[in-house]
Design a protein around this motif. Sequence first.
Motif, short mmCIF file in Angstrom:
data_model
loop_
_atom_site.label_atom_id
_atom_site.label_comp_id
_atom_site.label_asym_id
_atom_site.label_seq_id
_atom_site.Cartn_x
_atom_site.Cartn_y
_atom_site.Cartn_z
N LEU A 45 0.82 -1.19 0.00
CA LEU A 45 0.00 0.00 0.00
C LEU A 45 0.87 1.25 0.00
O LEU A 45 1.92 1.28 0.64
N TRP A 95 -2.78 5.28 1.44
CA TRP A 95 -3.65 4.19 1.90
C TRP A 95 -3.22 3.68 3.27
O TRP A 95 -4.06 3.29 4.09
N GLU A 96 -1.94 3.67 3.53
CA GLU A 96 -1.48 3.29 4.87
C GLU A 96 -2.08 4.23 5.92
O GLU A 96 -2.56 3.80 6.97
N ARG A 149 -4.83 6.06 5.60
CA ARG A 149 -6.27 5.85 5.68
C ARG A 149 -6.60 4.65 6.57
O ARG A 149 -7.49 4.71 7.42
N LEU A 150 -5.88 3.55 6.36
CA LEU A 150 -6.14 2.36 7.18
C LEU A 150 -5.83 2.61 8.65
O LEU A 150 -6.58 2.18 9.54
N LEU A 201 -14.22 -4.05 3.11
CA LEU A 201 -14.17 -3.48 1.77
C LEU A 201 -15.51 -3.70 1.09
O LEU A 201 -16.13 -4.75 1.25
N VAL A 228 -14.52 0.70 3.59
CA VAL A 228 -13.92 1.36 2.43
C VAL A 228 -14.75 0.95 1.23
O VAL A 228 -14.92 -0.24 0.96
N MET A 252 -10.04 1.49 -5.72
CA MET A 252 -9.11 1.20 -4.64
C MET A 252 -8.18 0.07 -5.05
O MET A 252 -8.50 -0.72 -5.95
N GLN A 264 -7.50 -3.08 -4.61
CA GLN A 264 -8.23 -4.16 -3.94
C GLN A 264 -7.32 -5.27 -3.43
O GLN A 264 -7.44 -5.72 -2.29
N LEU A 308 -5.31 -4.12 -0.41
CA LEU A 308 -6.15 -3.89 0.76
C LEU A 308 -6.66 -5.19 1.36
O LEU A 308 -6.85 -5.28 2.58
N HIS A 337 -5.29 -6.60 4.50
CA HIS A 337 -5.37 -5.81 5.73
C HIS A 337 -6.79 -5.65 6.26
O HIS A 337 -7.00 -4.84 7.17
N VAL A 338 -7.76 -6.39 5.73
CA VAL A 338 -9.15 -6.18 6.13
C VAL A 338 -9.77 -7.46 6.66
O VAL A 338 -9.18 -8.55 6.58
#
Length: 390
Positions: A204, A208-209, A211-212, A224, A255, A279, A281, A284, A287-288
Amino acid sequence: MTRNANTGVAEATRQDAREAERLREFLDATREGAVPALLAQARHRRADMLADPEGVLEALRATDRRLRPDWYVVDQLSYPVTLALHCLGRPYATFCPGHPSYVLSGPDAWFGVPYAWPDALRPDPSALAELSVAAQANDEAFTALFAAFAREHAPSRPAPGRAFALSSPHAVVHAYPELPWLPRPPHGPVRLFAGHMAAPAAALDAQWEARLKRLRGDARRVVLVALGTFLSARDDVLRTVVTGVLEGLKDTAVVVAAGERTGSLADLAGDRAVVVPSMPQQALLEHVDAMVHHGGGNSFTECLRAGVPALVLPFSSDQFSVAYDAQLSGAGVVRDPNTLASDDVPAALENLWAEVGPRLPGLSAAVRRRGPGWAAAELLAAMDRRGADG
């Protein structure tokens, strides 16, 4: 090789007027339900899937003379290309990017009719009968067009046979896991189930880092939400899902990839919600905690590869078959996007985490063992054997 164009977000792609109108017709049909969406696709199939076969044949003939490739790899849905290579007598392998049932399993299978339906979507038998009639009519029409084209342009070649069943006699690569209940076509080509076709996920970027990190500061879990390049236009469903998460799961952030509808959903953005046109995908998913998707083949297999359970909301195409597989494999739960209410979303996700998560690791490990590198090596070996056998 078709008139319909999609460069990432279908609504944002430059189309001619008729193609833009067909996209609108399709999106409107998805609001009416599963069978109306599939019937709309059946009506549009002739214009989209066999566009300019003469031009494709001549372009491939010129390319073949110039480059003399040993063999080709052809998307199963690129019917003009497969027909042209059949007429030219050139060897090819088939790549099936969608559900494996796109390579028809027998005389009772019809392109455009799901091979199975998830529990959450059970169309009325009369509606299914109407869909079967439309699919059979398309099958007969395409088969007649293929036969006439081959007689005119390659009279010495064997007849191509049933149009939607035309695929490589040598090797078929599926961008899908080898699930034991999938329909089996007759013996013939080598069938390679790649599991997934995702390249290694890139790291990322800093944005994005951040944001997370911000989302994790306000929530224990992150979900997501993405409905693919066409169906991001269904902002009503996106709003239902995001509202359901924010109001019903106070420890969960979201997200959402909203495509051209980002502006209409901007009011949802906040401490626990990121609303963006698109995004990263694959990155991410590492990490989700869950994903909500439309049952697209890539989303399904990317979730499997990452070990992320999914709430699947199928609208059209092969998404109902993919959703059935997600349900049966234990990789996800399925709901009807057109009847889903925001109050339903928290329970669906809680069920996903409670019932599906523990069953996912084994399937995820099997999917990760394969992938595009494995598929390439196996395909080369299969086509080398074809060459050795003459």
